[in-house]
Scaffold this motif. Structure first.
Motif, PDB file in Angstrom:
ATOM      1  N   SER A 133       0.810  -1.217   0.000  1.00  0.00           N
ATOM      2  CA  SER A 133       0.000   0.000   0.000  1.00  0.00           C
ATOM      3  C   SER A 133       0.844   1.268   0.000  1.00  0.00           C
ATOM      4  N   GLN A 134       2.148   1.153   0.337  1.00  0.00           N
ATOM      5  CA  GLN A 134       3.012   2.331   0.400  1.00  0.00           C
ATOM      6  C   GLN A 134       4.035   2.390  -0.728  1.00  0.00           C
ATOM      7  N   TRP A 135       4.028   1.414  -1.623  1.00  0.00           N
ATOM      8  CA  TRP A 135       5.059   1.346  -2.648  1.00  0.00           C
ATOM      9  C   TRP A 135       5.155   2.610  -3.492  1.00  0.00           C
ATOM     10  N   CYS A 136       4.024   3.218  -3.796  1.00  0.00           N
ATOM     11  CA  CYS A 136       4.027   4.382  -4.684  1.00  0.00           C
ATOM     12  C   CYS A 136       3.824   5.692  -3.930  1.00  0.00           C
ATOM     13  N   HIS A 137       4.017   5.681  -2.618  1.00  0.00           N
ATOM     14  CA  HIS A 137       3.793   6.886  -1.827  1.00  0.00           C
ATOM     15  C   HIS A 137       4.894   7.922  -2.016  1.00  0.00           C
ATOM     16  N   SER A 138       6.098   7.467  -2.332  1.00  0.00           N
ATOM     17  CA  SER A 138       7.194   8.412  -2.525  1.00  0.00           C
ATOM     18  C   SER A 138       8.206   7.820  -3.486  1.00  0.00           C
ATOM     19  N   LEU A 139       9.041   8.703  -4.034  1.00  0.00           N
ATOM     20  CA  LEU A 139      10.078   8.262  -4.958  1.00  0.00           C
ATOM     21  C   LEU A 139      11.058   7.331  -4.253  1.00  0.00           C
ATOM     22  N   GLU A 140      11.405   7.661  -3.010  1.00  0.00           N
ATOM     23  CA  GLU A 140      12.377   6.859  -2.274  1.00  0.00           C
ATOM     24  C   GLU A 140      11.878   5.432  -2.049  1.00  0.00           C
ATOM     25  N   ILE A 141      10.605   5.310  -1.664  1.00  0.00           N
ATOM     26  CA  ILE A 141      10.047   3.981  -1.413  1.00  0.00           C
ATOM     27  C   ILE A 141       9.961   3.189  -2.714  1.00  0.00           C
TER      28      ILE A 141
END
Length: 220
Positions: free
Chosen positions: A34-42
């Motif tokens: 669920s957090q894979w696309c939350h930020s560039l770093e992740i």
């Protein structure tokens, strides 16, 4: 029948998630899907940057809700792989627009809606289907998380109580047991049987997916 507007997006995301899950072992990424696309770093750390960029480019603004129904047998290895590698990660990324309806199918003979053959000790899948049917009704929006927790456990039946406590704390285990041992559980199972048998075209395999009531075309 007209193809649902978001059908290509949902199907593509399922394929992308499956590919990334098989290519990149879970230990390489410490974040949930669920957090894979939350930020560039992740996205970079989880090695899904390309997939996240494609998802962002394809996803329309103000997208309508998409209803995905999955007809499955609870202990089927194909269902468990589909749940872990495709369905749950896809729902995690699109849960604001994706409504998932799980339909546990039992091979038990149960034509009348108010009658059910009791589960036998030698048929654990029947018992799991019954528990999951009750959990899905009682837990509402948390149902997919509870079922995913159960199905990813080594012992699905033994994990049921702790999964309910963890992901649906408002649902008491006593309520689940009451549903299973009472008349409601068998009724829910029979409704699932009827819904699965009423599909057109008839499923050639399980799990079987419909999107907005439409069965996607099978690959050649």
């Amino acid at each position: 029948m007209e193809t649902p507007a978001l059908l290509p997006l949902v199907l593509l995301l399922m394929v992308l998630v499956q590919g990334s899950a098989m290519t990149h072992p879970k230990p390489a990424c410490r974040y949930p899907p669920s957090q894979w696309c939350h930020s560039l770093e992740i996205a970079v750390q989880c090695k899904v940057l390309k997939q996240c960029m494609e998802l962002r480019a394809l996803r329309p603004q103000n997208a309508p809700l998409v209803s995905v129904s999955v007809f499955y047998r609870s202990l089927c290895p194909a269902w468990r792989r589909f749940l872990v590698h495709q369905l749950f990660p896809t729902w995690s990324m699109l849960q604001d627009i994706l409504r998932v309806h799980l339909v546990p199918y039992s091979s038990s003979k149960g034509a009348p809606s108010d009658w059910f053959v009791p589960c036998q000790p030698e048929d654990p899948e029947c018992s799991v289907n019954m528990i999951e049917s009750c959990v899905l009704e009682l837990s509402g929006g948390s149902g997919l998380e509870v079922v995913s927790c159960m199905e990813t456990s080594a012992d699905v039946l033994s994990a049921a109580r702790s999964c309910v406590r963890l992901f649906a704390p408002s649902v008491s285990w006593a309520a689940v047991q009451s549903c299973v041992s009472g008349s409601r559980g068998p009724l829910l199972v029979n409704q699932s049987i009827s819904a699965t048998r009423a599909l057109s075209p008839s499923p050639s395999h399980l799990p079987w997916v419909t999107i907005n009531g439409v069965s996607p075309p099978e690959p050649d």
